[in-house]
Design a protein around this motif. Structure first.
Motif, PDB file in Angstrom:
ATOM      1  N   VAL A 124      45.832  47.180  48.739  1.00 49.04           N
ATOM      2  CA  VAL A 124      44.768  46.197  48.560  1.00 49.04           C
ATOM      3  C   VAL A 124      45.186  44.921  49.278  1.00 49.04           C
TER       4      VAL A 124
ATOM      5  N   ALA B 291      43.498  40.619  44.726  1.00 50.41           N
ATOM      6  CA  ALA B 291      44.167  41.811  45.258  1.00 50.41           C
ATOM      7  C   ALA B 291      45.315  42.244  44.352  1.00 50.41           C
TER       8      ALA B 291
ATOM      9  N   ILE C 189      43.919  43.852  41.170  1.00 55.51           N
ATOM     10  CA  ILE C 189      43.363  45.191  41.407  1.00 55.51           C
ATOM     11  C   ILE C 189      44.504  46.198  41.438  1.00 55.51           C
TER      12      ILE C 189
ATOM     13  N   ILE D 276      41.859  48.867  50.488  1.00 55.33           N
ATOM     14  CA  ILE D 276      40.742  48.121  49.917  1.00 55.33           C
ATOM     15  C   ILE D 276      40.768  46.735  50.544  1.00 55.33           C
ATOM     16  N   LYS D 277      39.685  46.389  51.157  1.00 53.99           N
ATOM     17  CA  LYS D 277      39.573  45.109  51.849  1.00 53.99           C
ATOM     18  C   LYS D 277      38.356  44.383  51.296  1.00 53.99           C
TER      19      LYS D 277
ATOM     20  N   SER E 283      33.500  44.185  48.776  1.00 51.84           N
ATOM     21  CA  SER E 283      34.702  44.979  49.033  1.00 51.84           C
ATOM     22  C   SER E 283      34.327  46.362  49.537  1.00 51.84           C
TER      23      SER E 283
ATOM     24  N   LEU F 115      36.360  50.352  50.829  1.00 54.95           N
ATOM     25  CA  LEU F 115      37.558  51.175  50.958  1.00 54.95           C
ATOM     26  C   LEU F 115      37.533  51.831  52.326  1.00 54.95           C
TER      27      LEU F 115
ATOM     28  N   SER G 290      38.938  43.633  38.718  1.00 54.88           N
ATOM     29  CA  SER G 290      39.994  44.637  38.564  1.00 54.88           C
ATOM     30  C   SER G 290      39.554  45.752  37.625  1.00 54.88           C
TER      31      SER G 290
END
Length: 756
Positions: A225, A245, A248, A295-296, A310, A312, A342
């Motif tokens: 992440v 991040a 998560i 994951i961005k 977000s 993937l 999260s």
């Protein structure tokens, strides 16, 4: 009434077939069988991180944190029990919830495992569908379905599988008898199962039309992440992207069958996270971290709300695989927003088959997290500033676990035992019921503090499995392994990370490479050690010099050693005292090789160099070394100047951190001089120690003195006690300590220090 504790585990139920009849027929043989079984069971628990929770005499209930560990343990046990006296054991495995009450384990999960085991025969391993689903993609595990079985008080029939492996038996279904019955021609159950499957398909098509089941596609993929990008004009929200991040990742660590890249690893290699991989000869982010998916995300402001987007992606191609729904929350309550984000991610994966083990860490206040991030910036660089910001983080949010764990590690690494103990007790009070990875971290830290090296090794190894490429987890897992002399295992851990890909931004990461090299040296892998050392930057020359000296000494390259030391002497980065220590270190390594000529030569060179430094600093010509350092008394000792070694050791005993080392040097010097009354006085003084924070250093000091006296049996006893109390984490102890040369060739000593 005692409180019930619930835990999701892989459950092993084992039972010796017809043990009662065997006991009645031949009591002696039965006792030999049970001894063999218990011995193998304990070996399996240690090897595969299991725990015996219930003992039934001719069987046991054991728990594991993973299906893989439980299966490996079962195979190991059955294999070992084929040696005489053979043990006719049957094993049942299941994943389920266990309830602990009054020290006993019970619950539906235990009952199901027991019923599965009951259908087994001698030398069989039967597993539930839950276990099968966790291992079915592993090529090293093979199994065969035995069909569905009805169990008492279990609503639906359960499918049982038998593991297939060399030496294992597979029962014939018609001959299986246990606590239940096989489902044969029961159309009521067939219809029910078909209906449930049909409803599941319809539900899937309605709610997940565009998505694939997670565990069919992602369970073997490690997820990274990246810090979420700040698309607002408010730079005060920069940390929000990192916190999002980080948390998560913390939420994904809750999921037992999801693999992650830790936030530290992400940050260490963030510059290479161009999604499509690095260009030229650079190693890609995916290769550096082991990430298969990324994951961005990003966030922006809309009125008074933060909108978070977000997705993937594939870590190597950059292809978007899933676009996740937007999440919005008030700017004034960032803590709740991070909790929502999260939780959504954890829920997304959990709804597709991931198993939640409830890590138990809550999202901290935003201001507390900012202070924690600032402490991270100073870690390994400025102790005072690190402590300052950790204290501020705890003051802002006393329920925030990470600053406590970091504080404990800092005090422990600095050998400030009382402060570490104080933090540990505080952790016990505030986090009384940790679970999952948090429990393993706390257990490992407490084990480090109390000197329980086996428990430290087991707990850090569990944490390491979460992300083998996290350099701090990798380092501690490897230290745990080699602290109990499992050098090959330590090397396999170190090898999880390519030293060429390490971000050597602080000295302790260079220390990781140095420790890696030492493990290679211990097993005579000199070329691999040289290759590892080659990657350590020159500004960390003090991490390079000692393993380099050992290699040259052990391979008889005296000229190369002299040239290397000369190069180090010209390096202004190293303080004078540390440079002198290099000569002493060379002398010690020649002593270990029983090369007395080079031993004395390098020890005298160390003393001559220190005298020249002393004249420059003080203008004096005394034989005693200023600025007490236990290495200098050792130089006198290695040079054969025992009177001067004793005088220097007495001066050095004022340094609290090295008191026991100086005390042992004094005792050894007196032993060499034949001053046995003084030696016995020192032994008596050491034995009077009542300090609970010594961790075996006093026993180690006694072992050295007894070795110098030639009292080998006593020396071995003291070494064993030192090791049992946790004194064993440094490389230059036990087998690599020249003070134990009098024990070289002595069988019990050679067995004691042998790599395991």
């Amino acid at each position: 009434m005692s409180e019930s504790i619930r835990q999701l585990s892989a459950i092993m139920f084992s039972d010796i077939v017809d043990y009662t009849a065997l006991m009645q027929a031949d009591e002696k043989s039965a006792l030999n069988v049970i001894r063999h079984y218990n011995q193998v069971l304990q070996q399996a628990m240690t090897k595969y991180n299991g725990k015996v929770v219930n003992d039934y005499g001719d069987g046991n209930l054991c728990l594991f944190s993973s299906a893989t560990d439980s299966v490996n343990a079962a195979i190991f046990i059955q294999g070992q029990l084929q040696a005489k006296p053979k043990v006719p054991l049957r094993i049942g495995l299941h994943i389920g919830e266990t309830i602990f009450e009054s020290g006993k384990a019970m619950g539906d999960g235990v009952n199901v495992a027991s019923r599965i085991q009951s259908f087994g025969q001698a030398n069989t391993i039967l597993i539930s569908k839950n276990i099968y689903d966790n291992i079915k993609n592993r090529t090293d595990f093979k199994s065969v379905s035995l069909g569905h079985f009805e169990f008492k008080n279990v609503e639906m029939p359960m499918e049982i599988f038998a593991l297939v492996s060399d030496g294992l038996s597979v029962p014939v279904k018609k001959q299986m008898h246990g606590k239940g019955r096989p489902v044969i021609g029961n159309w009521k159950w067939v219809f029910t199962i078909i209906l449930i499957v049909l409803l599941s398909v319809i539900s899937y098509l309605v709610f997940h039309r565009s998505e694939k089941p997670l565990l069919a596609e992602y369970q073997d993929d490690r997820i990274a992440v990246l810090p979420f990008e700040n698309h607002t004009n408010d730079h005060r929200l920069d940390v929000f992207g990192s916190m999002t991040a980080d948390w998560i990742i913390q939420s994904l660590l809750d999921l037992d069958n999801i693999k992650v890249v830790t936030f530290q690893s992400v940050e260490d290699h963030l510059q290479y996270a161009s999604i499509r991989g690095a260009s030229g000869n650079q190693v890609s982010f995916a290769d550096r971290t082991g990430a298969a998916k990324i994951i961005k995300g990003s966030f922006y402001l809309q009125s008074d709300k933060i909108i978070v987007k977000s997705q993937l992606l594939d870590a190597r191609t950059g292809e978007v695989e899933i676009m996740l729904p937007e999440i919005a929350g008030p700017k004034e309550d960032l803590q709740s927003l991070v909790q929502e984000i999260s939780s959504r991610f954890a829920g997304y994966f959990e709804s597709r088959g991931a198993v939640n083990v409830k890590l138990g860490m809550t999202v901290p206040r935003y201001e507390a997290y900012i202070k924690f991030r600032e402490a991270n910036q100073f870690w390994g660089k400025d102790v005072a500033m690190t402590i300052k910001f950790l204290g501020e983080a705890i003051a802002l949010d006393s329920a925030f676990y990470l600053p406590y764990g970091m504080s404990h590690a800092l005090y422990f690494n600095r050998r400030q035992w009382r402060q570490a103990d104080s933090v540990s007790r505080l952790i016990d009070r505030k986090f009384s019921h940790p679970t999952g990875m948090m429990k393993d971290l706390i257990t490992a830290q407490k084990a480090r503090r109390t000197g329980n090296l086996d428990e430290m090794y087991n707990s850090y190894n569990k944490v390491y499995q979460k992300d083998p490429k996290d350099i701090s987890w990798n380092l501690w897992a490897a230290i745990g392994a080699r602290s109990i002399w499992k050098y090959e295992e330590a090397l396999s851990i170190y090898r999880s990370i390519d030293p060429a890909t390490v971000n050597y931004d602080v000295a302790w990461k260079a220390g990781w490479a140095r420790d890696y090299a030492y493990c290679c040296i211990r097993l005579n892998y000199y070329e691999e050690a040289r290759e590892v050392i080659r990657h350590i930057p020159q500004q960390y020359v003090f991490q390079i010099n000692e393993p380099t000296i050992v290699i040259y000494a052990k391979t008889g390259q005296d000229d190369s050693l002299r040239m290397t030391l000369s190069r180090f002497l010209d390096n202004a980065v190293l303080p004078w005292g540390r440079l002198t220590n290099l000569y002493i270190y060379a002398a010690e390594n020649y002593a270990l090789l029983h090369d007395s000529v080079n031993q004395v030569k390098w020890a005298r060179l160390a003393l001559e160099r220190q005298k020249s430094i002393q004249k420059v600093l003080s203008g004096a010509g005394s034989d005693l070394i200023i600025n007490p350092n236990p290495k200098f008394s050792k130089a006198f000792y290695l040079a054969g100047k025992y009177e001067k070694a004793a005088r220097e050791a007495e001066a050095e005993m004022t340094v609290v951190e090295t008191y026991w080392e100086s005390m042992s040097r004094l005792g050894c010097a007196y032993a060499r001089l034949g001053k046995y009354e003084k030696v016995r006085s020192i032994i008596s003084k050491i034995n009077s120690n009542k300090d609970p924070y010594v961790h075996g250093e006093d026993k180690y000091a006694l072992a050295k003195i007894y070795a110098a006296l030639g009292e080998k049996e006593q020396a071995i006893q003291m070494l064993a006690q030192a090791f049992a109390r946790g004194f064993g984490m440094a490389f230059n102890r036990y087998a690599e300590d020249s003070d134990f040369i009098p024990l070289h060739g002595y069988g019990p000593y050679e067995e004691f220090v042998k790599p395991r």
